[in-house]
Scaffold this active site. Structure first.
Site: not given
Ligand code: GAR
Length: 229
Positions: A76, A118, A120, A156
């Protein structure tokens, strides 16, 4: 006419932003569609997964699109180091995680501290991590939603900036909830990024400030006027 998108921006005073994605990039699209209005210039889009729809969205918008496959790195730390080098080559003032599904090292979050956002899909501090829609349904929550927050080394867990809440309806499934939450994501992420770009939003002493006033613990509460069926 300039052929290289970066050449077009020599006199551009919009905030340079790098967006990190792992998937479909619908939040990225919301930022692409609003970038003029909110005062940002998306300098590059980087995905840790090659061939995702989000990279195509970037290319269609003539934004440099880079794939940096985490599977090509043993650790990572090595991946994050390479990611930082790639990001920094675009000199962003803000890094936006838009569905970037990688846990970041403390070195990474420390380096971009105060300029890393970010989104979430839960009402943080509820449901950090994965499967947020399922967990909200299983808990029988009356409402669910989405949070934009500053990123710190706690997963988060950084200070919330803005939240949108939607009612959970009887008969909701993970899919219906996810769809209605996503509609709100596309509204509040450009708002938060626009605040940052205009200098209204900042992180100080682990607090998110809007116009120099600390935001509530769960962030600014965006009023949701109506949610589609
Ligand atoms: C979104 O719902 C975002 O909130 C989530 O991934 C999706 C991406 O959708 N993010 C997470 O879960 C981060 N922990 P997108 O690629 O269509 O924007």
């Amino acid at each position: 006419m300039a052929s290289n998108p970066s050449d077009q921006n020599l006199n551009d005073d919009r905030l340079p932003v790098v967006v990190l994605i792992s998937g479909s990039g619908s939040n990225l699209q919301a930022l692409i569609d609003t970038q003029e209005d909110i005062g940002i210039r998306i300098a590059a889009v980087i995905s840790n997964k090659p061939s995702v729809l989000g990279l195509k969205r970037a290319m269609e918008a003539r934004i440099p699109a880079e794939a940096l496959n985490h599977k090509d790195y043993e650790t990572r730390e090595q991946f994050d180091q390479a990611l930082m080098e790639l990001i920094n080559s675009y000199n962003p003032k803000l890094v936006v995680l838009a569905g970037f599904m990688r846990i970041l090292t403390p070195e990474f979050t420390r380096f971009y501290e105060q300029r890393l956002l970010n989104i979430h899909p839960s009402l943080l501090p509820k449901y950090k991590g994965l499967h947020t829609h399922r967990r909200a349904l299983e808990a029988g929550d009356a409402e669910h939603g989405v949070t934009v927050h500053f990123v710190t080394s706690e997963l988060d867990g950084g200070p919330p900036v803005i939240q949108a809440r939607i009612p959970v309806r009887s008969g909701d499934t993970e899919e219906t909830l996810q769809k209605r939450v996503l509609v709100q994501e596309h509204i509040i992420y450009p708002v938060a990024v626009g605040w940052f770009a205009s200098g209204r939003l900042c992180l100080k002493e682990n607090k998110a400030l809007l116009d120099n006033v600390p935001l509530p613990a769960q962030g600014f509460q965006h009023t949701v006027l109506s949610t589609p069926e």
